[in-house]
Scaffold this active site. Structure first.
Site, mmCIF file in Angstrom:
data_model
loop_
_atom_site.group_PDB
_atom_site.id
_atom_site.type_symbol
_atom_site.label_atom_id
_atom_site.label_comp_id
_atom_site.label_asym_id
_atom_site.label_seq_id
_atom_site.Cartn_x
_atom_site.Cartn_y
_atom_site.Cartn_z
ATOM 1 N N ALA A 116 11.337 13.354 -1.525
ATOM 2 C CA ALA A 116 12.182 13.457 -2.867
ATOM 3 C C ALA A 116 10.909 13.207 -3.823
ATOM 4 O O ALA A 116 9.892 12.621 -3.799
ATOM 5 C CB ALA A 116 12.880 12.290 -2.870
ATOM 6 N N GLY A 175 -11.330 -4.875 10.450
ATOM 7 C CA GLY A 175 -10.443 -5.321 9.559
ATOM 8 C C GLY A 175 -10.098 -6.986 10.021
ATOM 9 O O GLY A 175 -10.273 -7.288 10.951
ATOM 10 N N GLY A 177 -7.224 -8.855 8.255
ATOM 11 C CA GLY A 177 -6.002 -9.227 7.613
ATOM 12 C C GLY A 177 -5.001 -9.408 8.835
ATOM 13 O O GLY A 177 -5.287 -9.540 9.887
ATOM 14 N N ILE A 179 -2.413 -7.866 9.947
ATOM 15 C CA ILE A 179 -2.163 -6.680 10.744
ATOM 16 C C ILE A 179 -3.308 -6.342 12.011
ATOM 17 O O ILE A 179 -3.278 -6.469 13.197
ATOM 18 C CB ILE A 179 -1.721 -5.388 10.028
ATOM 19 C CG1 ILE A 179 -0.823 -5.483 9.353
ATOM 20 C CG2 ILE A 179 -1.607 -4.335 11.122
ATOM 21 C CD1 ILE A 179 -0.431 -4.283 8.607
ATOM 22 N N GLU A 182 -3.137 -9.570 14.575
ATOM 23 C CA GLU A 182 -1.915 -9.589 15.135
ATOM 24 C C GLU A 182 -2.179 -8.512 16.422
ATOM 25 O O GLU A 182 -2.018 -8.757 17.418
ATOM 26 C CB GLU A 182 -0.745 -8.997 14.617
ATOM 27 C CG GLU A 182 -0.319 -10.224 13.646
ATOM 28 C CD GLU A 182 0.947 -10.079 12.759
ATOM 29 O OE1 GLU A 182 1.693 -10.808 12.470
ATOM 30 O OE2 GLU A 182 1.033 -8.601 12.412
ATOM 31 N N ARG A 199 -15.827 -7.310 8.033
ATOM 32 C CA ARG A 199 -16.835 -7.101 6.931
ATOM 33 C C ARG A 199 -17.122 -8.679 6.466
ATOM 34 O O ARG A 199 -18.122 -9.037 6.074
ATOM 35 C CB ARG A 199 -16.311 -6.117 5.976
ATOM 36 C CG ARG A 199 -17.538 -5.717 5.176
ATOM 37 C CD ARG A 199 -16.898 -4.821 4.078
ATOM 38 N NE ARG A 199 -15.803 -5.268 3.394
ATOM 39 C CZ ARG A 199 -14.866 -4.525 2.411
ATOM 40 N NH1 ARG A 199 -15.533 -3.419 2.097
ATOM 41 N NH2 ARG A 199 -13.964 -5.139 2.128
ATOM 42 N N THR A 313 9.191 -7.727 4.650
ATOM 43 C CA THR A 313 10.339 -7.256 4.749
ATOM 44 C C THR A 313 11.368 -8.185 3.895
ATOM 45 O O THR A 313 12.046 -7.641 3.002
ATOM 46 C CB THR A 313 10.846 -7.224 6.031
ATOM 47 O OG1 THR A 313 10.097 -5.930 6.327
ATOM 48 C CG2 THR A 313 12.377 -6.932 6.178
ATOM 49 N N GLU A 445 7.579 -31.967 15.378
ATOM 50 C CA GLU A 445 7.430 -33.301 15.233
ATOM 51 C C GLU A 445 6.321 -33.981 14.544
ATOM 52 O O GLU A 445 6.302 -34.965 13.856
ATOM 53 C CB GLU A 445 7.906 -34.213 16.154
ATOM 54 C CG GLU A 445 7.129 -34.480 17.265
ATOM 55 C CD GLU A 445 7.553 -35.436 18.406
ATOM 56 O OE1 GLU A 445 8.226 -36.469 18.123
ATOM 57 O OE2 GLU A 445 7.474 -35.045 19.759
HETATM 58 C C1 LIG Z 1 2.137 -3.167 11.329
HETATM 59 C C2 LIG Z 1 2.961 -3.976 10.510
HETATM 60 C C3 LIG Z 1 3.252 -4.965 10.772
HETATM 61 C C4 LIG Z 1 4.341 -5.775 9.748
HETATM 62 N N1 LIG Z 1 4.719 -6.975 10.001
HETATM 63 C C5 LIG Z 1 5.463 -7.699 9.261
HETATM 64 C C6 LIG Z 1 6.067 -8.903 9.753
HETATM 65 O O1 LIG Z 1 5.999 -9.477 10.712
HETATM 66 N N2 LIG Z 1 7.102 -9.330 8.814
HETATM 67 C C7 LIG Z 1 7.178 -8.902 7.440
HETATM 68 O O2 LIG Z 1 8.146 -9.373 6.723
HETATM 69 N N3 LIG Z 1 6.588 -7.663 7.231
HETATM 70 C C8 LIG Z 1 5.784 -7.033 8.009
HETATM 71 N N4 LIG Z 1 5.434 -5.972 7.415
HETATM 72 C C9 LIG Z 1 5.530 -5.444 6.122
HETATM 73 C C10 LIG Z 1 6.855 -4.849 6.019
HETATM 74 O O3 LIG Z 1 7.068 -3.726 6.804
HETATM 75 C C11 LIG Z 1 7.186 -4.067 4.736
HETATM 76 O O4 LIG Z 1 6.842 -5.071 3.747
HETATM 77 C C12 LIG Z 1 8.277 -3.571 4.427
HETATM 78 O O5 LIG Z 1 8.725 -2.525 5.401
HETATM 79 C C13 LIG Z 1 8.543 -3.246 3.128
HETATM 80 O O6 LIG Z 1 9.783 -2.432 2.874
HETATM 81 P P1 LIG Z 1 9.855 -1.057 1.844
HETATM 82 O O7 LIG Z 1 11.216 -0.385 1.822
HETATM 83 O O8 LIG Z 1 9.065 -1.631 0.475
HETATM 84 O O9 LIG Z 1 8.909 0.184 2.540
HETATM 85 P P2 LIG Z 1 9.007 0.977 3.807
HETATM 86 O O10 LIG Z 1 9.748 -0.044 4.930
HETATM 87 O O11 LIG Z 1 7.792 1.367 4.232
HETATM 88 O O12 LIG Z 1 10.065 2.182 3.560
HETATM 89 C C14 LIG Z 1 9.853 3.111 2.791
HETATM 90 C C15 LIG Z 1 10.269 4.365 3.245
HETATM 91 O O13 LIG Z 1 10.418 5.493 2.270
HETATM 92 C C16 LIG Z 1 10.302 6.769 2.731
HETATM 93 N N5 LIG Z 1 9.574 7.433 1.865
HETATM 94 C C17 LIG Z 1 8.459 7.383 1.379
HETATM 95 N N6 LIG Z 1 8.203 8.637 0.146
HETATM 96 C C18 LIG Z 1 9.378 9.260 0.376
HETATM 97 C C19 LIG Z 1 9.894 10.269 -0.454
HETATM 98 N N7 LIG Z 1 9.065 10.745 -1.207
HETATM 99 N N8 LIG Z 1 11.041 10.876 -0.133
HETATM 100 C C20 LIG Z 1 11.848 10.397 0.781
HETATM 101 N N9 LIG Z 1 11.426 9.383 1.614
HETATM 102 C C21 LIG Z 1 10.009 8.666 1.343
HETATM 103 C C22 LIG Z 1 9.194 6.460 4.162
HETATM 104 O O14 LIG Z 1 9.500 7.299 5.010
HETATM 105 C C23 LIG Z 1 9.827 5.020 4.391
HETATM 106 O O15 LIG Z 1 10.882 5.297 5.540
HETATM 107 C C24 LIG Z 1 4.572 -5.309 8.496
HETATM 108 C C25 LIG Z 1 3.888 -3.959 8.165
HETATM 109 C C26 LIG Z 1 3.306 -3.167 8.952
HETATM 110 C C27 LIG Z 1 2.495 -2.023 8.725
#
Ligand SMILES: Cc1cc2nc3c(=O)[nH]c(=O)nc-3n(C[C@H](O)[C@H](O)[C@H](O)COP(=O)(O)OP(=O)(O)OC[C@H]3O[C@@H](n4cnc5c(N)ncnc54)[C@H](O)[C@@H]3O)c2cc1C
Length: 457
Positions: A116, A175, A177, A179, A182, A199, A313, A445
């Site tokens: 989009a 890195g 951080g 990720i 983990e 770094r 999330t 505890e």
């Molecule tokens: C390796 C890893 C581990 C993680 N572990 C955790 C955890 O343990 N706990 C936690 O709380 N969070 C975790 N996170 C973070 C978490 O995944 C994100 O904070 C969360 O997914 C954000 O949700 P969102 O909806 O903002 O974006 P996203 O989940 O990234 O969704 C965005 C969506 O938009 C779609 N999109 C992008 N541009 C377009 C476009 N122009 N048109 C149509 N579709 C599009 C993408 O395909 C995607 O599906 C982790 C992230 C990573 C990378």
């Protein structure tokens, strides 16, 4: 509800934020469309939290098998089948993709597949088709950021880690951080030789200083080689397909079969037509929003990783629900960004909620902060043979007695801090912790039996 538009609400992105926003809005009677370019569920479901946690469980079984000998279990060590794990994970993710699709369908959301792009304040183009909506929500999340180093093309990101073939014998993780840490822990416990190249001088920036040092020591004890102050100069590929990572600061090298770059994520804003429509971005590339998630364009909103400072999330979900309430409800639901609990699924886990000691000492009078801590071997490891230790810490404001921060390194830390987060949001004091009866024998505890403040060192 629609007036002159095709939809009341059009959501771009079917990740945590987008799916929740579309579904809730549709349940409130709005006519909603959601556009997704890849698989429903976004980062969390497909290449983030869920596959990572499944692999963390897999890694935990490996550690458990070794430790079980101390509890009398005997027999040949089991072998690990990486392909089987990958297939099981992929099947579960497919199932979840289907669940998301069904939830949207049941709520009456029109799902549009494709990329989009904004084409005006109320218009979005997908595959040359133009759709209009009264409100547009950007929920496109973020993507891994790999800095511009020589040989960058040889590095992979967290998104490729789940389907690696073959399983890497030697893994270099660049890195420091959450990720990076983990992935290092998980792949180490699954059987890879892991080197973490950071770094900076410590892991996990933003976490409590003692937690950062403690986890580095635990990961090191477990067998992960951690190289701090190690800046990558470049990556070269050997004839056999393996890689050499070189450092500019040490002249030292790291040989690996796979080089993972986990050096941060950036909001996904490119190719969305934001500039043309006038949606403002901040210096980090995130969409600038007001307290109601509205961007600089009146009809365009942004939630989740594309705009949030807390890229998690549950935060994305909470922002989605608050926004739907603003647009289609009474607007009362607001996200409270204080006391957000979070976990890092290193082995052992980290769980944390509230301020770090450093934040507390800078936000309040330094001398008004008291620290309670314990570092101990858990009951489980008295027989397991593991040398792993646990760490718990409370950051308390003396004058108010309020517990400002709670930190833990140990098994199931994420499960443990979730409950404490409720208490801390309710304003729990140290006295309340002290009068709460513990659950015995547990790790948790310890938090209600910390009697003496630490004498500052
Ligand atoms: C390796 C890893 C581990 C993680 N572990 C955790 C955890 O343990 N706990 C936690 O709380 N969070 C975790 N996170 C973070 C978490 O995944 C994100 O904070 C969360 O997914 C954000 O949700 P969102 O909806 O903002 O974006 P996203 O989940 O990234 O969704 C965005 C969506 O938009 C779609 N999109 C992008 N541009 C377009 C476009 N122009 N048109 C149509 N579709 C599009 C993408 O395909 C995607 O599906 C982790 C992230 C990573 C990378």
């Amino acid at each position: 509800m629609t007036d002159r538009h095709d939809f009341d609400l059009l959501v771009i992105g079917g990740g945590s934020a987008g799916v929740r926003c579309a579904r809730m809005a549709a349940q409130r009677g709005a006519k909603v469309a959601l556009v997704e370019a890849a698989a429903l569920g976004g980062t969390c479901v497909n290449v983030g939290c869920i596959p990572k946690k499944l692999y963390s469980y897999a890694a935990g079984y490996g550690e458990g098998f070794v430790e079980s000998a101390g509890y009398g279990w005997e027999g040949p060590p089991p072998s690990f089948n990486w392909d089987k794990l990958k297939q099981a994970r992929a099947a579960e993710i497919r199932r979840l993709n289907g669940v998301y699709g069904n939830l949207l369908k049941a709520a009456g959301v029109t799902v549009i597949e494709g990329w989009a792009k904004l084409d005006g304040p109320h218009h979005v183009v997908v595959d040359k088709k133009r759709h209009s909506a009264r409100h547009i929500v950007l929920a496109t999340g973020g993507m891994p950021h790999v800095p511009d180093v020589a040989g960058r093309e040889h590095a992979i990101t967290s998104e490729q880690m789940f389907d690696l073939a073959p399983f890497p014998k030697r893994l270099a993780v660049v890195g420091g951080g959450y990720i990076a840490c983990e992935m290092a822990s998980i792949f180490h416990a699954l059987g890879a030789e892991v080197t973490l190249l950071q770094r900076g001088g410590a892991l996990l920036a933003g976490f409590d200083g003692e937690v950062r040092r403690f986890i580095a020591s635990e990961m090191g004890k477990a067998g992960i080689e951690i190289k701090l102050n190690w800046a990558v100069e470049g990556i070269t590929r050997h004839a056999d397909g393996s890689f050499c990572v070189t450092s500019d600061s040490h002249g030292s090298i790291c040989e690996a079969d796979v080089v993972l770059y986990a050096t941060g994520r950036k909001p996904l804003t490119a190719g969305l037509g934001l500039e043309e429509v006038g949606v403002k971005l901040d210096a980090q590339g995130a969409v600038v929003v007001d307290g109601d998630y509205r961007s600089s364009v009146q009809s365009v909103y942004a939630i989740g990783d594309i705009s949030s400072s807390k890229q998690l999330t549950p935060v994305a979900l909470a922002e989605a629900m608050a926004l739907v309430d603003t647009l289609f409800g009474d607007g009362k639901r607001k996200v409270d960004y204080e006391y957000i609990p979070t976990a890092v699924f290193t082995h052992p886990n980290i769980g944390t909620v509230g301020r770090t000691e450093e934040q507390a000492r800078s936000d309040f009078d330094r001398e008004d902060i008291e620290i309670y801590r314990a570092d101990f071997r858990s009951l489980r490891h008295t027989l397991s043979g593991s040398q792993e230790r646990c760490f718990v810490k409370l950051v308390v404001q003396k004058s108010s007695d309020r517990v400002l921060g709670l930190h833990m390194v140990g098994p199931d830390a994420g499960e443990i801090v979730q409950g404490f987060a409720v208490a801390m949001r309710a304003g729990a004091t140290k006295a309340l912790f002290d009068t709460t009866i513990g659950v015995h024998p547990t790790l948790a505890e310890e938090f209600v039996t910390l009697r003496e403040p630490a004498v500052d060192d």
